[in-house]
Scaffold this active site. Structure first.
Site, PDB file in Angstrom:
ATOM      1  N   SER A 261     -44.680  72.444 -89.906  1.00  0.00           N
ATOM      2  CA  SER A 261     -43.310  72.944 -89.914  1.00  0.00           C
ATOM      3  C   SER A 261     -43.306  74.458 -89.708  1.00  0.00           C
ATOM      4  O   SER A 261     -43.901  75.189 -90.502  1.00  0.00           O
ATOM      5  CB  SER A 261     -42.640  72.618 -91.249  1.00  0.00           C
ATOM      6  OG  SER A 261     -41.519  73.479 -91.433  1.00  0.00           O
TER       7      SER A 261
ATOM      8  N   LEU B  36     -25.366  71.026 -93.818  1.00  0.00           N
ATOM      9  CA  LEU B  36     -25.158  70.627 -92.420  1.00  0.00           C
ATOM     10  C   LEU B  36     -26.217  69.615 -91.984  1.00  0.00           C
ATOM     11  O   LEU B  36     -26.466  69.424 -90.802  1.00  0.00           O
ATOM     12  CB  LEU B  36     -25.180  71.862 -91.501  1.00  0.00           C
ATOM     13  CG  LEU B  36     -24.090  72.902 -91.791  1.00  0.00           C
ATOM     14  CD1 LEU B  36     -24.246  74.116 -90.882  1.00  0.00           C
ATOM     15  CD2 LEU B  36     -22.690  72.298 -91.632  1.00  0.00           C
TER      16      LEU B  36
ATOM     17  N   ASP C  84     -24.973  60.886 -92.131  1.00  0.00           N
ATOM     18  CA  ASP C  84     -25.685  61.983 -91.471  1.00  0.00           C
ATOM     19  C   ASP C  84     -26.670  61.462 -90.424  1.00  0.00           C
ATOM     20  O   ASP C  84     -26.730  61.966 -89.296  1.00  0.00           O
ATOM     21  CB  ASP C  84     -26.442  62.829 -92.515  1.00  0.00           C
ATOM     22  CG  ASP C  84     -25.533  63.318 -93.627  1.00  0.00           C
ATOM     23  OD1 ASP C  84     -24.296  63.236 -93.468  1.00  0.00           O
ATOM     24  OD2 ASP C  84     -26.050  63.778 -94.664  1.00  0.00           O
TER      25      ASP C  84
ATOM     26  N   TYR D  17     -24.970  64.336-107.185  1.00  0.00           N
ATOM     27  CA  TYR D  17     -24.671  63.394-106.100  1.00  0.00           C
ATOM     28  C   TYR D  17     -24.952  61.963-106.568  1.00  0.00           C
ATOM     29  O   TYR D  17     -24.110  61.069-106.448  1.00  0.00           O
ATOM     30  CB  TYR D  17     -25.519  63.741-104.869  1.00  0.00           C
ATOM     31  CG  TYR D  17     -25.227  62.878-103.663  1.00  0.00           C
ATOM     32  CD1 TYR D  17     -24.323  63.279-102.695  1.00  0.00           C
ATOM     33  CD2 TYR D  17     -25.868  61.641-103.482  1.00  0.00           C
ATOM     34  CE1 TYR D  17     -24.050  62.495-101.589  1.00  0.00           C
ATOM     35  CE2 TYR D  17     -25.602  60.847-102.389  1.00  0.00           C
ATOM     36  CZ  TYR D  17     -24.702  61.278-101.439  1.00  0.00           C
ATOM     37  OH  TYR D  17     -24.433  60.479-100.347  1.00  0.00           O
TER      38      TYR D  17
HETATM   39  C1  GLA Z   1     -24.389  64.025 -98.043  1.00  0.00           C
HETATM   40  C2  GLA Z   1     -24.951  62.635 -97.815  1.00  0.00           C
HETATM   41  C3  GLA Z   1     -23.998  61.774 -96.985  1.00  0.00           C
HETATM   42  C4  GLA Z   1     -22.579  61.806 -97.555  1.00  0.00           C
HETATM   43  C5  GLA Z   1     -22.144  63.243 -97.831  1.00  0.00           C
HETATM   44  C6  GLA Z   1     -20.826  63.317 -98.533  1.00  0.00           C
HETATM   45  O1  GLA Z   1     -24.334  64.708 -96.819  1.00  0.00           O
HETATM   46  O2  GLA Z   1     -26.190  62.710 -97.153  1.00  0.00           O
HETATM   47  O3  GLA Z   1     -24.478  60.466 -96.909  1.00  0.00           O
HETATM   48  O4  GLA Z   1     -22.473  61.005 -98.697  1.00  0.00           O
HETATM   49  O5  GLA Z   1     -23.088  63.951 -98.619  1.00  0.00           O
HETATM   50  O6  GLA Z   1     -19.794  62.859 -97.722  1.00  0.00           O
END
Ligand code: GLA
Length: 396
Positions: free
Chosen positions: A67, A124, A171, A220
């Site tokens: 990396s 991002l 994502d 989360y």
């Molecule tokens: C992160 C997670 C996604 C989604 C977003 C919130 O980016 O990787 O899967 O849950 O948070 O929308």
């Protein structure tokens, strides 16, 4: 401006042989936050910040990564990937190799040079870009030809099981399927999607607060568990439901007493956010700019008050941006607890927006934000080393 030949040169310096180049993008989410793991709707766009990888074959049975961002290498025997988990950045690419193997697509031995442009830890999806770039490259060079949906699920599995973060599918999916000039409406249950053109008069402006609060991964996972608890309690009286996707606002209100206040508010965010995504799609199609702005404001408020994943810096960035001329909507984007906001800004005002939001945020916080005017971009692809350019830096 650099070109992909840069990464080929670095690969050569490092590994000494020829290679092929691939890239996969990060993403910004226009609306639909935390709805993906509730089998609901999201509306992200892939952006022109990419993770680039150069891949060359090897004669042993190893997979070796380097990396550039971390100035560090990592390697493992292909036969024994699981025991090689390290608790560092290397778990993302190693996890993808592991998940490909688990799915029956054993990658060939390879050397992989990684250069990520997506700002790390900014919300991002630098990690999804890394997973998808590596996954796409490994399956391509091993001639497995798995489809993009399978690839995105494989990368999600790597993150869920190998890395241990319980992310949803948004994502990885948009990093695979992104379409230039478009946002994707994704149904996270069926994994069907529709590409929606971002109106040409709108710019996607991303403001990075430059903060990432601690414990965001734990928070989360806690949100995810609270949503699951909501489903369990509601399913006792609404036996048809599989996920919060299946619950209407009326059903939630009728059964409010069955939930703790916290779980009720988490559910209210998800149920209302799913509606907002679908209404946003209608507004984008009909060009109802005022409607877009209202939905984005409501989404931010719901994330701040009900889902409690915003933070003072995100709230301030949204407040500053919302008062600027030419702003069609502003809200936090991604998982929350820091990171970025997404702003839909009239094209002719984008430059002035960037300057004045940057200056005001800096004067109020002492933090110098990075602000990027992004293009909605294409998903993962193999690159012709002579053609494309690498984005050199943030705009501000
Ligand atoms: C992160 C997670 C996604 C989604 C977003 C919130 O980016 O990787 O899967 O849950 O948070 O929308």
């Amino acid at each position: 401006m650099r070109t992909p030949s840069v990464i080929l040169e670095r690969f050569k310096e490092h590994f000494g042989t020829g290679a092929s180049v691939y890239r996969a993008p990060g993403r910004v989410n226009l609306i639909g936050e935390h709805t993906d793991y509730n089998e609901g709707f999201v509306l992200p766009a892939a952006i022109d910040f990419f993770c680039w990888v150069a891949v060359g074959s090897r004669n042993d049975d190893k997979i070796v990564f380097y990396s550039e961002n971390f100035q560090e290498g990592a390697e493992a025997e292909l036969g024994d990937l699981w025991s090689q988990r390290k608790g560092t950045w290397a778990d993302y690419p190693l996890g993808v190799a592991w998940a490909l193997k688990e799915a029956g697509h054993k990658p060939n031995a390879a050397s992989v040079y990684i250069l990520g442009e997506v700002p790390l830890g900014s919300g991002l999806s630098s990690s999804a870009a890394l997973e998808v770039a590596v996954g796409y490259a490994l399956q391509h060079t091993s001639h497995h030809g798995i489809d993009r949906t399978a690839l995105s699920l494989t990368c999600q599995r790597a993150e869920n099981e190998f890395v241990g973060a319980r992310c949803g599918i948004m994502d990885q999916f948009v990093s695979c399927y992104g379409r230039a000039g478009c946002a994707l409406l994704i149904d996270c249950r069926s994994l069907k999607y529709e590409a929606l053109r971002v109106p040409p008069e709108i710019r996607l402006v991303v403001c990075n607060t430059m903060v990432k609060h601690e414990h965001s991964d734990g928070e989360y996972n806690a949100r995810r568990s609270q949503c699951e608890e909501g489903v369990r309690r509601l399913a006792a009286v609404l036996p048809g439901i599989q996920a919060l996707r299946d619950v209407t606002c009326e059903q939630l209100e009728e059964n409010r007493a069955r939930l703790t206040d916290v779980v009720y508010r988490r559910c209210r965010h998800i149920v209302s956010e799913n509606h907002r995504v679908l209404r946003m799609v209608e507004r984008l199609k009909s060009g109802d700019i005022l409607g877009i702005s209202r939905l984005m404001r409501q989404s931010h408020q719901s994330l701040r008050n009900d889902f409690e994943v915003s933070c003072p810096e995100l709230d301030l960035m949204v407040e500053i941006a919302s008062a600027k001329p030419g702003v069609y909507g502003a809200r936090m984007t991604g998982g929350g607890f820091g990171g970025c906001t997404i702003n839909l800004v009239e094209a002719s005002k984008a430059k002035a927006f960037l300057e004045s939001v940057g200056a005001e945020y800096e004067s109020k916080t002492g933090l110098r934000p990075e602000i990027y005017i992004c293009e909605a971009s294409q998903g993962a692809q193999a690159m012709d080393p002579k053609q494309e350019t690498i984005r050199s830096a943030a705009v501000r």
